[in-house]
Design a protein around this motif. Sequence first.
Motif, PDB file in Angstrom:
ATOM      1  N   SER A  26      18.191  57.184  26.426  1.00  0.00           N
ATOM      2  CA  SER A  26      17.607  56.736  27.691  1.00  0.00           C
ATOM      3  C   SER A  26      18.325  55.468  28.149  1.00  0.00           C
ATOM      4  CB  SER A  26      16.111  56.457  27.517  1.00  0.00           C
ATOM      5  OG  SER A  26      15.933  55.330  26.680  1.00  0.00           O
ATOM      6  N   ASP A  27      17.897  54.939  29.293  1.00  0.00           N
ATOM      7  CA  ASP A  27      18.486  53.698  29.798  1.00  0.00           C
ATOM      8  C   ASP A  27      18.262  52.528  28.851  1.00  0.00           C
ATOM      9  OD1 ASP A  27      19.462  54.970  32.014  1.00  0.00           O
ATOM     10  OD2 ASP A  27      17.835  54.339  33.341  1.00  0.00           O
ATOM     11  N   GLU A  28      17.220  52.599  28.045  1.00  0.00           N
ATOM     12  CA  GLU A  28      16.935  51.526  27.095  1.00  0.00           C
ATOM     13  C   GLU A  28      17.995  51.439  26.009  1.00  0.00           C
ATOM     14  OE1 GLU A  28      13.051  52.393  25.623  1.00  0.00           O
ATOM     15  OE2 GLU A  28      12.084  51.977  27.535  1.00  0.00           O
ATOM     16  N   ASP A  29      18.750  52.515  25.805  1.00  0.00           N
ATOM     17  CA  ASP A  29      19.771  52.544  24.769  1.00  0.00           C
ATOM     18  C   ASP A  29      21.112  51.980  25.244  1.00  0.00           C
ATOM     19  OD1 ASP A  29      17.950  53.850  23.052  1.00  0.00           O
ATOM     20  OD2 ASP A  29      18.409  55.754  24.033  1.00  0.00           O
ATOM     21  N   ILE A  30      21.220  51.636  26.518  1.00  0.00           N
ATOM     22  CA  ILE A  30      22.460  51.079  27.051  1.00  0.00           C
ATOM     23  C   ILE A  30      22.646  49.664  26.513  1.00  0.00           C
ATOM     24  CG2 ILE A  30      23.619  50.286  29.158  1.00  0.00           C
ATOM     25  CD1 ILE A  30      22.310  52.603  30.623  1.00  0.00           C
ATOM     26  N   VAL A  31      23.869  49.375  26.098  1.00  0.00           N
ATOM     27  CA  VAL A  31      24.192  48.053  25.559  1.00  0.00           C
ATOM     28  C   VAL A  31      25.079  47.326  26.570  1.00  0.00           C
ATOM     29  CG1 VAL A  31      25.288  46.798  23.674  1.00  0.00           C
ATOM     30  CG2 VAL A  31      24.061  48.930  23.207  1.00  0.00           C
ATOM     31  N   TRP A  32      24.635  46.151  26.971  1.00  0.00           N
ATOM     32  CA  TRP A  32      25.398  45.320  27.898  1.00  0.00           C
ATOM     33  C   TRP A  32      25.969  44.133  27.138  1.00  0.00           C
ATOM     34  CZ3 TRP A  32      26.357  46.646  32.881  1.00  0.00           C
ATOM     35  CH2 TRP A  32      25.587  47.664  33.423  1.00  0.00           C
ATOM     36  N   ALA A  33      27.139  43.682  27.546  1.00  0.00           N
ATOM     37  CA  ALA A  33      27.752  42.493  26.962  1.00  0.00           C
ATOM     38  C   ALA A  33      28.225  41.611  28.107  1.00  0.00           C
ATOM     39  CB  ALA A  33      28.921  42.887  26.069  1.00  0.00           C
ATOM     40  N   THR A  34      28.483  40.359  27.809  1.00  0.00           N
ATOM     41  CA  THR A  34      28.981  39.448  28.839  1.00  0.00           C
ATOM     42  C   THR A  34      30.262  38.770  28.372  1.00  0.00           C
ATOM     43  OG1 THR A  34      27.633  37.621  28.001  1.00  0.00           O
ATOM     44  CG2 THR A  34      26.709  38.914  29.805  1.00  0.00           C
ATOM     45  N   THR A  35      31.104  38.480  29.333  1.00  0.00           N
ATOM     46  CA  THR A  35      32.278  37.660  29.066  1.00  0.00           C
ATOM     47  C   THR A  35      32.096  36.359  29.831  1.00  0.00           C
ATOM     48  OG1 THR A  35      33.497  38.602  30.930  1.00  0.00           O
ATOM     49  CG2 THR A  35      33.848  39.616  28.769  1.00  0.00           C
ATOM     50  N   GLU A  36      32.656  35.312  29.308  1.00  0.00           N
ATOM     51  CA  GLU A  36      32.516  34.001  29.935  1.00  0.00           C
ATOM     52  C   GLU A  36      33.883  33.331  29.948  1.00  0.00           C
ATOM     53  OE1 GLU A  36      29.267  30.786  29.217  1.00  0.00           O
ATOM     54  OE2 GLU A  36      30.879  30.345  27.820  1.00  0.00           O
ATOM     55  N   ALA A  37      34.200  32.691  31.048  1.00  0.00           N
ATOM     56  CA  ALA A  37      35.427  31.909  31.160  1.00  0.00           C
ATOM     57  C   ALA A  37      35.049  30.540  31.714  1.00  0.00           C
ATOM     58  CB  ALA A  37      36.426  32.597  32.072  1.00  0.00           C
ATOM     59  N   LEU A  38      35.699  29.506  31.201  1.00  0.00           N
ATOM     60  CA  LEU A  38      35.429  28.141  31.650  1.00  0.00           C
ATOM     61  C   LEU A  38      36.668  27.576  32.331  1.00  0.00           C
ATOM     62  CD1 LEU A  38      33.550  26.828  28.486  1.00  0.00           C
ATOM     63  CD2 LEU A  38      32.549  27.504  30.668  1.00  0.00           C
ATOM     64  N   TYR A  39      36.432  26.862  33.431  1.00  0.00           N
ATOM     65  CA  TYR A  39      37.516  26.273  34.207  1.00  0.00           C
ATOM     66  C   TYR A  39      37.187  24.813  34.485  1.00  0.00           C
ATOM     67  CZ  TYR A  39      38.552  31.173  35.088  1.00  0.00           C
ATOM     68  OH  TYR A  39      38.822  32.501  34.940  1.00  0.00           O
ATOM     69  N   VAL A  40      38.227  23.990  34.598  1.00  0.00           N
ATOM     70  CA  VAL A  40      38.051  22.579  34.940  1.00  0.00           C
ATOM     71  C   VAL A  40      38.812  22.278  36.217  1.00  0.00           C
ATOM     72  CG1 VAL A  40      37.598  21.718  32.603  1.00  0.00           C
ATOM     73  CG2 VAL A  40      39.952  21.967  33.372  1.00  0.00           C
ATOM     74  N   LYS A  41      38.320  21.268  36.940  1.00  0.00           N
ATOM     75  CA  LYS A  41      38.980  20.877  38.192  1.00  0.00           C
ATOM     76  C   LYS A  41      38.532  19.480  38.582  1.00  0.00           C
ATOM     77  CE  LYS A  41      39.338  22.355  43.026  1.00  0.00           C
ATOM     78  NZ  LYS A  41      38.820  21.110  43.585  1.00  0.00           N
ATOM     79  N   ARG A  42      39.503  18.632  38.867  1.00  0.00           N
ATOM     80  CA  ARG A  42      39.205  17.329  39.446  1.00  0.00           C
ATOM     81  C   ARG A  42      39.098  17.500  40.959  1.00  0.00           C
ATOM     82  NH1 ARG A  42      42.789  16.183  35.203  1.00  0.00           N
ATOM     83  NH2 ARG A  42      41.979  14.595  33.777  1.00  0.00           N
ATOM     84  N   LYS A  43      38.364  16.619  41.613  1.00  0.00           N
ATOM     85  CA  LYS A  43      38.200  16.716  43.071  1.00  0.00           C
ATOM     86  C   LYS A  43      39.536  16.624  43.796  1.00  0.00           C
ATOM     87  CE  LYS A  43      33.414  15.148  43.487  1.00  0.00           C
ATOM     88  NZ  LYS A  43      33.041  15.370  42.112  1.00  0.00           N
ATOM     89  N   SER A  44      40.480  15.884  43.221  1.00  0.00           N
ATOM     90  CA  SER A  44      41.786  15.695  43.853  1.00  0.00           C
ATOM     91  C   SER A  44      42.721  16.883  43.661  1.00  0.00           C
ATOM     92  CB  SER A  44      42.451  14.435  43.286  1.00  0.00           C
ATOM     93  OG  SER A  44      42.653  14.587  41.883  1.00  0.00           O
ATOM     94  N   GLU A  45      42.350  17.848  42.828  1.00  0.00           N
ATOM     95  CA  GLU A  45      43.211  18.990  42.543  1.00  0.00           C
ATOM     96  C   GLU A  45      42.867  20.168  43.458  1.00  0.00           C
ATOM     97  OE1 GLU A  45      43.746  18.078  37.773  1.00  0.00           O
ATOM     98  OE2 GLU A  45      42.181  19.459  38.433  1.00  0.00           O
ATOM     99  N   PRO A  46      43.882  20.880  43.924  1.00  0.00           N
ATOM    100  CA  PRO A  46      43.595  22.020  44.801  1.00  0.00           C
ATOM    101  C   PRO A  46      43.070  23.248  44.047  1.00  0.00           C
ATOM    102  CG  PRO A  46      45.960  21.791  44.494  1.00  0.00           C
ATOM    103  CD  PRO A  46      45.313  20.627  43.805  1.00  0.00           C
ATOM    104  N   TYR A  47      43.475  23.420  42.765  1.00  0.00           N
ATOM    105  CA  TYR A  47      43.133  24.629  42.028  1.00  0.00           C
ATOM    106  C   TYR A  47      42.458  24.317  40.693  1.00  0.00           C
ATOM    107  CZ  TYR A  47      46.689  26.337  45.264  1.00  0.00           C
ATOM    108  OH  TYR A  47      47.414  26.615  46.384  1.00  0.00           O
ATOM    109  N   ALA A  48      41.652  25.262  40.255  1.00  0.00           N
ATOM    110  CA  ALA A  48      41.001  25.159  38.949  1.00  0.00           C
ATOM    111  C   ALA A  48      41.987  25.549  37.847  1.00  0.00           C
ATOM    112  CB  ALA A  48      39.777  26.070  38.893  1.00  0.00           C
ATOM    113  N   THR A  49      41.747  25.034  36.649  1.00  0.00           N
ATOM    114  CA  THR A  49      42.589  25.311  35.483  1.00  0.00           C
ATOM    115  C   THR A  49      41.773  26.019  34.418  1.00  0.00           C
ATOM    116  OG1 THR A  49      43.919  23.326  35.895  1.00  0.00           O
ATOM    117  CG2 THR A  49      43.987  24.234  33.663  1.00  0.00           C
ATOM    118  N   ASP A  50      42.313  27.111  33.901  1.00  0.00           N
ATOM    119  CA  ASP A  50      41.702  27.823  32.779  1.00  0.00           C
ATOM    120  C   ASP A  50      41.957  26.987  31.534  1.00  0.00           C
ATOM    121  OD1 ASP A  50      41.037  29.424  30.622  1.00  0.00           O
ATOM    122  OD2 ASP A  50      42.078  31.195  31.368  1.00  0.00           O
ATOM    123  N   ILE A  51      40.923  26.387  31.000  1.00  0.00           N
ATOM    124  CA  ILE A  51      41.069  25.466  29.870  1.00  0.00           C
ATOM    125  C   ILE A  51      41.007  26.186  28.526  1.00  0.00           C
ATOM    126  CG2 ILE A  51      38.636  24.819  29.610  1.00  0.00           C
ATOM    127  CD1 ILE A  51      41.589  22.381  29.605  1.00  0.00           C
TER     128      ILE A  51
END
Length: 195
Positions: free
Chosen positions: A122-147
């Motif tokens: 059934s739908d209860e047997d479905i397994v979900w997972a998540t991926t997470e990515a973190l980025y940093v950015k200073r206000k003076s920078e135009p683009y974020a950086t994958d840290i």
Amino acid sequence: MKLILQLLFVLFINLGFSQDYRQASIIFNDNSSIEGFAEIKNNAIYFKVKQEDKADKWSYDFAKGLVFSAYGFSEKYEYVEFEHSKPKLLQVIEEGNVNLYRYAKAYYSGRDTNISIGKLPSDEDIVWATTEALYVKRKSEPYATDIEFSFNIRAKKYFGDCKKVIERINNKKFTKKNIKDMVFFYNEYCGSDDE
């Protein structure tokens, strides 16, 4: 009687779907904002002033971000620019000299293989997972950086203006697993003239 039950069923379905929208304020590129109800789908903000209204779709062309707020808590999202792609709507984890952003995505990873004998899947047997990515950015920078990618190299370069952070990276006190702590530390003790 059957007609009344069908009408009630349709009413409850509509109420159920309209409740998916959470209390929020949309922030436009000119820094004006409107309070209402919103949700995020596919890098777009769906916003409506009242729960019963039809939602309008907003993207980075007109909206800067969104703040969900209810029960004394708030959750902020901003469109963040990247060098080789369109802006993404990311959750703001930390604001300061360096902003920390989080991108999370849920995906279908299969079905639970521990289904008991005689039970149909059934739908209860479905397994979900998540991926997470973190980025940093200073206000003076135009683009974020994958840290996270090549953490030691990128973190040392990005936070090279703070000896305290570099020492903690070298001593393995700051690793890929505690980037949030590193950014909190940097904003508290570095990034200004008093290193």
